[in-house]
Motif scaffolding. Structure first.
Motif: not given
Lengths: 235, 104
Positions: A11-15, A31, B2, B4-5, B20
């Motif tokens: 997962x690439x987070x929104x921030x 994201x 929110x 990142x993995x 984050x």
């Protein structure tokens, strides 16, 4: 749900922003933002908040966010209604949903062979619907104007004429029969009604009798309807 | 969502910036700049200069770390590089080679 089904997922987070090359053998969900090249053997999902400025090589790409760059997918590219893509798509299966925004070329591979087959299929299927479609609309078009023109003319005059002269006999018979039945019913009611109103039943029976006579003379409808209308007008 | 993995089979060659938490199970080469926490998991391999608030290393890191708060090297952690941070924890079993500066 998807997480549980698909198992490992990046997962690439929104921030988060990544600039550079990203490659892997698992699902990637973006994201945030990725600038560079992305090559995966699994599914890339760009969420509505996600932005990819990248050349993408994946198995499957589901784009709900923004992608600027070329997408090459071994299985499919799906641009959802929230997706915005500028670039060339190359995949055997490409889905562009209503609402999706896209600018670029699409290459679905060996489409030419499929296209060669399409006319044959179409030719087999088409004749039936075509023959069905063409005759039905034509009479409808002819019929509707005639119906429309007659009512458009002066209303009071044509209606009685059509009913009396040109309208089907069955309809006049029905109206006559119903009129007679009404008269009889009235007479019955008034006979059963209290005595002081003797005068009324006498009139109604007389009317019924006159109607019967009119039927016998075979010139019933125009006079009766005209008479009723004139009475109504006088009232 | 929110956070990142970076999954275990992912290789990133470039720069990661963010505000984050970042969790690395895969491989990252280049540069990492965060305003939150970085965790390098057992399977994670990082060859990068790192600037974050806190770093927890259970995997393998090669590069310099500048942390605003804390750097923690767990028993599984292996690191080669310089660390500059006000708090530094090195657990029994961890391997480390480099310079440490706790002045900041």
């Amino acid at each position: 749900m998807e997480k549980l089904i698909n198992g490992p997922e990046t997962i690439i987070g929104a921030l988060t922003q990544i600039s550079g090359n990203l490659q892997g053998d698992e699902d990637l969900r973006v994201y945030g933002r990725v600038d560079g090249n992305v090559s995966l053997t699994k599914t890339l999902t760009v969420e509505p908040s996600g932005v990819l400025v990248a050349d993408i090589q994946v198995s499957r790409a589901v784009i709900s966010g923004t992608v600027v760059g070329n997408i090459t997918a071994s299985d499919l590219v799906h641009i959802t209604e929230e997706g915005r893509v500028v670039g060339d798509l190359r995949a055997p299966r490409i889905m562009l949903v209503d609402g999706a925004s896209f600018r670029g070329n699409i290459d679905m591979g060996d489409v030419e062979q499929d296209i060669a087959d399409v006319p044959r299929r179409a030719a087999e299927k088409r004749p039936e619907p075509v023959t069905d479609e063409t005759p039905t609309p034509a009479p409808a078009r002819k019929a509707t104007p005639i119906k429309k023109t007659t009512p458009r003319g002066p209303r009071p005059a044509p209606r009685p004429i059509t009913r009396a002269s040109s309208a089907s006999r069955s309809s006049t018979l029905v109206t006559r029969a119903s009129a007679a039945a009404q008269a009889v019913a009235q007479a019955v009611r008034k006979k059963e009604a209290p005595k002081p109103k003797k005068a009324a039943p006498a009139k109604s029976t007389a009317a019924a009798a006159s109607a019967k006579k009119a039927r016998a003379k075979k010139a019933p409808k125009p006079p009766t309807t005209a008479g009723k209308k004139t009475r109504a007008k006088r009232k | 969502m929110a956070n990142t993995v970076i999954g275990s089979s992912i290789v990133i060659d470039g720069e990661i910036t963010g505000e984050e938490d970042l969790e690395i199970l895969g491989t990252v080469k280049g540069k990492i700049a965060l305003k939150e926490n970085l965790r390098v998991e057992k399977s994670g391999v990082v060859e990068a200069d790192i600037a974050t608030t806190t770093v927890t290393i259970s995997g393998q890191v090669t590069g310099n770390i500048l942390a605003g708060d804390k750097v923690e090297l767990t028993a599984e952690g292996r690191m080669v590089g310089d660390i500059k941070s006000p708090r530094i924890l090195i657990a029994d079993g961890a391997s480390f080679k480099g310079n440490i500066d706790m002045d900041a």
